[in-house]
Design a protein around this motif. Structure first.
Motif, PDB file in Angstrom:
ATOM      1  N   PRO A  17      41.216  48.580  42.612  1.00  0.00           N
ATOM      2  CA  PRO A  17      41.779  47.882  43.931  1.00  0.00           C
ATOM      3  C   PRO A  17      43.095  48.533  44.366  1.00  0.00           C
ATOM      4  O   PRO A  17      43.648  48.865  43.896  1.00  0.00           O
ATOM      5  N   TYR A  26      41.847  45.516  47.139  1.00  0.00           N
ATOM      6  CA  TYR A  26      40.428  45.382  47.251  1.00  0.00           C
ATOM      7  C   TYR A  26      39.904  46.694  46.857  1.00  0.00           C
ATOM      8  O   TYR A  26      40.335  47.780  47.023  1.00  0.00           O
ATOM      9  N   THR A 101      33.383  43.268  48.612  1.00  0.00           N
ATOM     10  CA  THR A 101      34.692  43.796  47.907  1.00  0.00           C
ATOM     11  C   THR A 101      34.705  43.027  46.516  1.00  0.00           C
ATOM     12  O   THR A 101      34.062  42.217  46.037  1.00  0.00           O
ATOM     13  N   GLU A 103      38.023  42.513  43.565  1.00  0.00           N
ATOM     14  CA  GLU A 103      39.540  42.615  43.158  1.00  0.00           C
ATOM     15  C   GLU A 103      39.744  43.153  41.701  1.00  0.00           C
ATOM     16  O   GLU A 103      40.842  42.994  41.439  1.00  0.00           O
TER      17      GLU A 103
END
Length: 181
Positions: A17, A26, A101, A103
């Motif tokens: 990320p 992200y 996305t 993380e």
């Protein structure tokens, strides 16, 4: 499902990320390799972006907001398409049907080196997965929307007081009308 990540950086074994333009760290992924390919080239430096595309059904349509825009940005550029098969905690915050996305770091399963990104797009075009909407076919209404957005960017980032920044140079070169207004 295979998720794709486009990058101008080769040799990665893991995606990590990074602080995004959305103010959170992200990894951006897509289930569509054509969309990922767009992101193998960075037309403007972060925190800015310039990826004028949309969809016509499943086909990715790139809108040229200045003459020969697509060829200028992509021709002769090298890129990398990373494929990831095991992705945990993936989200779709944008409601774009193929955009995701994550993380957490993601292991890369494969990498495809694209020696000329433009030529790869022409292959996708031949099989009906990609289209370029030429500048001449962009409506005045759409262009006005783009110019308004660029004027907001100029103001938001105080680009008039930083005329030598790469984004300022990009705007002056391709959207001079927005720069002088």
């Amino acid at each position: 499902m295979i998720f794709y990540h486009g990058s101008s950086v080769g040799g990665l074994t893991e995606l990590k990320p990074f602080l995004s333009e959305h103010k959170k760290p992200y990894i951006y992924l897509t289930s569509n390799p054509v969309v990922a390919l767009l992101y193998t080239v960075k037309p403007v430096p972060k925190p800015f972006s310039f990826y004028p595309y949309g969809f016509s059904g499943e086909k990715v349509v790139y809108s040229e907001y200045y003459k020969n825009c697509f060829e200028e940005i992509y021709k002769g550029k090298k890129g990398y398409l990373y494929e990831c098969e095991i992705v945990k905690n993936i989200e779709n915050p944008t409601a774009i049907n193929c955009a995701y996305t994550c993380e957490e770091p993601i292991e890369i399963n494969r990498c495809i080196e694209i020696k000329d990104v433009y030529n790869k797009f022409m292959e996708y075009k031949e099989v009906g997965l990609f289209e370029i909407k030429p500048f001449e076919k962009i409506s005045e209404k759409e262009l006005n929307f783009v110019y308004d957005d660029i004027k907001r960017t100029i103001k938001q980032y105080d680009l008039k007081n930083n005329p030598k920044s790469p984004m300022s140079e990009f705007i002056k070169m391709h959207f001079a009308k927005a720069w002088v207004e």
